[in-house]
Design a protein around this motif. Sequence first.
Motif, PDB file in Angstrom:
ATOM      1  N   TRP A  48      -4.111  -9.793   4.106  1.00 39.57           N
ATOM      2  CA  TRP A  48      -3.971 -10.300   2.750  1.00 39.57           C
ATOM      3  C   TRP A  48      -3.294  -9.258   1.859  1.00 39.57           C
ATOM      4  O   TRP A  48      -3.623  -8.077   1.909  1.00 39.57           O
ATOM      5  CB  TRP A  48      -5.341 -10.610   2.149  1.00 39.57           C
ATOM      6  CG  TRP A  48      -5.967 -11.871   2.633  1.00 39.57           C
ATOM      7  CD1 TRP A  48      -6.699 -12.043   3.781  1.00 39.57           C
ATOM      8  CD2 TRP A  48      -5.929 -13.141   1.982  1.00 39.57           C
ATOM      9  NE1 TRP A  48      -7.125 -13.337   3.885  1.00 39.57           N
ATOM     10  CE2 TRP A  48      -6.671 -14.039   2.797  1.00 39.57           C
ATOM     11  CE3 TRP A  48      -5.357 -13.607   0.799  1.00 39.57           C
ATOM     12  CZ2 TRP A  48      -6.852 -15.382   2.453  1.00 39.57           C
ATOM     13  CZ3 TRP A  48      -5.533 -14.934   0.453  1.00 39.57           C
ATOM     14  CH2 TRP A  48      -6.263 -15.816   1.274  1.00 39.57           C
ATOM     15  N   SER A  49      -2.385  -9.740   1.004  1.00 42.07           N
ATOM     16  CA  SER A  49      -1.877  -8.907  -0.091  1.00 42.07           C
ATOM     17  C   SER A  49      -2.484  -9.419  -1.389  1.00 42.07           C
ATOM     18  O   SER A  49      -2.659 -10.623  -1.574  1.00 42.07           O
ATOM     19  CB  SER A  49      -0.347  -8.972  -0.169  1.00 42.07           C
ATOM     20  OG  SER A  49       0.101 -10.263  -0.569  1.00 42.07           O
ATOM     21  N   SER A  57     -14.407   1.174  -2.235  1.00 38.52           N
ATOM     22  CA  SER A  57     -14.421   0.759  -0.828  1.00 38.52           C
ATOM     23  C   SER A  57     -13.243   1.328  -0.049  1.00 38.52           C
ATOM     24  O   SER A  57     -12.693   0.656   0.846  1.00 38.52           O
ATOM     25  CB  SER A  57     -14.433  -0.780  -0.730  1.00 38.52           C
ATOM     26  OG  SER A  57     -15.545  -1.327  -1.405  1.00 38.52           O
ATOM     27  N   TRP A  96      -2.515  -4.280  -3.938  1.00 38.83           N
ATOM     28  CA  TRP A  96      -3.179  -3.631  -2.810  1.00 38.83           C
ATOM     29  C   TRP A  96      -3.265  -4.624  -1.649  1.00 38.83           C
ATOM     30  O   TRP A  96      -2.924  -5.806  -1.799  1.00 38.83           O
ATOM     31  CB  TRP A  96      -4.551  -3.111  -3.205  1.00 38.83           C
ATOM     32  CG  TRP A  96      -5.641  -4.132  -3.381  1.00 38.83           C
ATOM     33  CD1 TRP A  96      -6.622  -4.471  -2.490  1.00 38.83           C
ATOM     34  CD2 TRP A  96      -5.895  -4.937  -4.553  1.00 38.83           C
ATOM     35  NE1 TRP A  96      -7.459  -5.429  -3.024  1.00 38.83           N
ATOM     36  CE2 TRP A  96      -7.033  -5.733  -4.282  1.00 38.83           C
ATOM     37  CE3 TRP A  96      -5.265  -5.061  -5.800  1.00 38.83           C
ATOM     38  CZ2 TRP A  96      -7.560  -6.638  -5.205  1.00 38.83           C
ATOM     39  CZ3 TRP A  96      -5.775  -5.965  -6.720  1.00 38.83           C
ATOM     40  CH2 TRP A  96      -6.905  -6.737  -6.424  1.00 38.83           C
ATOM     41  N   THR A 140     -16.304 -13.126   2.468  1.00 36.79           N
ATOM     42  CA  THR A 140     -15.184 -13.052   3.395  1.00 36.79           C
ATOM     43  C   THR A 140     -14.132 -14.104   3.087  1.00 36.79           C
ATOM     44  O   THR A 140     -14.449 -15.295   2.964  1.00 36.79           O
ATOM     45  CB  THR A 140     -15.664 -13.258   4.845  1.00 36.79           C
ATOM     46  OG1 THR A 140     -16.681 -12.305   5.141  1.00 36.79           O
ATOM     47  CG2 THR A 140     -14.523 -13.098   5.826  1.00 36.79           C
ATOM     48  N   VAL A 195     -12.432  -6.383  -5.302  1.00 32.40           N
ATOM     49  CA  VAL A 195     -12.702  -5.554  -4.124  1.00 32.40           C
ATOM     50  C   VAL A 195     -14.208  -5.526  -3.837  1.00 32.40           C
ATOM     51  O   VAL A 195     -14.647  -5.663  -2.681  1.00 32.40           O
ATOM     52  CB  VAL A 195     -12.156  -4.129  -4.328  1.00 32.40           C
ATOM     53  CG1 VAL A 195     -12.682  -3.191  -3.238  1.00 32.40           C
ATOM     54  CG2 VAL A 195     -10.634  -4.141  -4.332  1.00 32.40           C
ATOM     55  N   ILE A 213     -10.228   1.684  -0.920  1.00 34.21           N
ATOM     56  CA  ILE A 213      -9.004   0.911  -1.143  1.00 34.21           C
ATOM     57  C   ILE A 213      -8.271   1.473  -2.353  1.00 34.21           C
ATOM     58  O   ILE A 213      -8.881   1.718  -3.403  1.00 34.21           O
ATOM     59  CB  ILE A 213      -9.317  -0.582  -1.354  1.00 34.21           C
ATOM     60  CG1 ILE A 213      -9.851  -1.188  -0.044  1.00 34.21           C
ATOM     61  CG2 ILE A 213      -8.078  -1.342  -1.822  1.00 34.21           C
ATOM     62  CD1 ILE A 213     -10.273  -2.628  -0.174  1.00 34.21           C
ATOM     63  N   ASN A 224       0.820  -1.217   0.000  1.00 36.79           N
ATOM     64  CA  ASN A 224       0.000   0.000   0.000  1.00 36.79           C
ATOM     65  C   ASN A 224       0.851   1.263   0.000  1.00 36.79           C
ATOM     66  O   ASN A 224       0.555   2.247   0.670  1.00 36.79           O
ATOM     67  CB  ASN A 224      -0.935   0.012   1.215  1.00 36.79           C
ATOM     68  CG  ASN A 224      -2.200  -0.792   0.960  1.00 36.79           C
ATOM     69  OD1 ASN A 224      -2.462  -1.211  -0.163  1.00 36.79           O
ATOM     70  ND2 ASN A 224      -2.973  -1.024   2.000  1.00 36.79           N
ATOM     71  N   GLU A 272     -16.447  -7.125  -0.507  1.00 38.59           N
ATOM     72  CA  GLU A 272     -17.330  -6.343   0.342  1.00 38.59           C
ATOM     73  C   GLU A 272     -18.517  -7.193   0.796  1.00 38.59           C
ATOM     74  O   GLU A 272     -19.114  -6.934   1.843  1.00 38.59           O
ATOM     75  CB  GLU A 272     -17.848  -5.119  -0.419  1.00 38.59           C
ATOM     76  CG  GLU A 272     -16.870  -3.967  -0.487  1.00 38.59           C
ATOM     77  CD  GLU A 272     -16.657  -3.330   0.876  1.00 38.59           C
ATOM     78  OE1 GLU A 272     -17.618  -2.756   1.431  1.00 38.59           O
ATOM     79  OE2 GLU A 272     -15.525  -3.425   1.400  1.00 38.59           O
ATOM     80  N   GLU A 311      -5.668  -5.966   1.881  1.00 36.11           N
ATOM     81  CA  GLU A 311      -6.902  -5.957   2.668  1.00 36.11           C
ATOM     82  C   GLU A 311      -6.651  -6.782   3.910  1.00 36.11           C
ATOM     83  O   GLU A 311      -6.523  -8.009   3.832  1.00 36.11           O
ATOM     84  CB  GLU A 311      -8.074  -6.508   1.861  1.00 36.11           C
ATOM     85  CG  GLU A 311      -8.430  -5.666   0.638  1.00 36.11           C
ATOM     86  CD  GLU A 311      -9.759  -6.054   0.009  1.00 36.11           C
ATOM     87  OE1 GLU A 311     -10.702  -6.371   0.779  1.00 36.11           O
ATOM     88  OE2 GLU A 311      -9.846  -6.049  -1.237  1.00 36.11           O
ATOM     89  N   GLY A 312      -6.537  -6.119   5.052  1.00 38.16           N
ATOM     90  CA  GLY A 312      -6.214  -6.819   6.282  1.00 38.16           C
ATOM     91  C   GLY A 312      -4.848  -7.484   6.181  1.00 38.16           C
ATOM     92  O   GLY A 312      -3.861  -6.837   5.809  1.00 38.16           O
TER      93      GLY A 312
END
Length: 275
Positions: free
Chosen positions: A192-193, A170, A187, A222, A215, A172, A160, A219, A189-190
Motif C-alpha cells: 500500500w502507498s 511504528s 509513506w 488490517t 499508522v 514508519i 519511502n 497497528e 506499508e507493505g
Amino acid sequence: MNAKFMITPVVFSMLLLASCGGSYSSNSSDSTNSYGSNNNSYGSTANDSNKNDMRSDSKPMILTQKDVLETVKSKINSDIVVMLPKDIPLSSDSHFLSAKTTDAPDAYQVIFYETKNPISVNSDDLKEASKATAIATVSGKSYMTEQEAADATGHMDNVNTGMNGVDLGSNITGYTDAGAGSTFLNWAEGRWSMSVRNTTSADQQDSIDLAKKVVAMLEKETLPAPHQVGGMKLEAMPNKADGNIISWQNDKTDYTVSNFKDPLDGVKITTSFTK
C-alpha cells in the motif's frame, strides 16, 4: 284423542332440543384439536389474526447492519465478485444504516446512508436530504488488464524516499512533497502507498497528526491484502469527502471506498473488509 294431539308437539320439541344440544356439545368439548385450536400448528386462529393485524400497523422492522449488508448484496447483480465492508460507522447509536445500489456486468456501486428512522435499501426516501445523509461509497470495477486495475488504485511507487522525513510511529517514516498549492505527506506499508494532502497555507501539523493516527490504527486493524497494489489518499482538511479515496487491486478488479468525510472512518470501513 285431544290428549294425544297435545303430547306429540312436546315430545317433538324435546327431541329437537336434545339434537341441538348434542351438536353444540360436540363442537365445544374438543378445545385441543389439530386444526382450529389455540394450541395447533396448522392454521391461524382469531388471536393469530389479531397479532398479524397489529404487526401490519406497527413501525417498519429495524434491521441490524449485518441485515442491511446482506440485503445490499442480494440486490447486486454483477459478474464480478461483490465485496462489502462488515462495519459502517454512524454518528449516533440511535441512527440507522441504509443504502442505494447500482450494478452492471463489470461494476457495482453502493452508496451508504445514515438515517434517523429506518429506511429500506433502494427506497426513494434516500433521495431526500432531510431523511438520509450519504456517508460513504463502496464500489467494484473490472478492467481488461491487471495493469489497468493497478493504475486505477492510484498506487504510488517509491514513496519511502526523499528529504524531510517525518517519524509517524511504528518505525514508519513519511516524506513530504509539494506542488500546485498542495502539500503531501507520503509513506508506504507493505503493498500500500499512503498520502495525506493539505493546502500550502494550512498548518502542516494537521497532516502529520492525521498520518500518525492512520499508522496507529493500522497497528490494530488490517487493510485488505491487494493483488497486487493498493492506494490510500486522504485529505487533512475537514469535510473534503470528494478527495478521500482508498482503493486496492484484486487481479483485474479494483475495489474502492470513497466519499467519506472523516478519513479515519474511511480507514475503519476499509479494514472491516478483512473481519
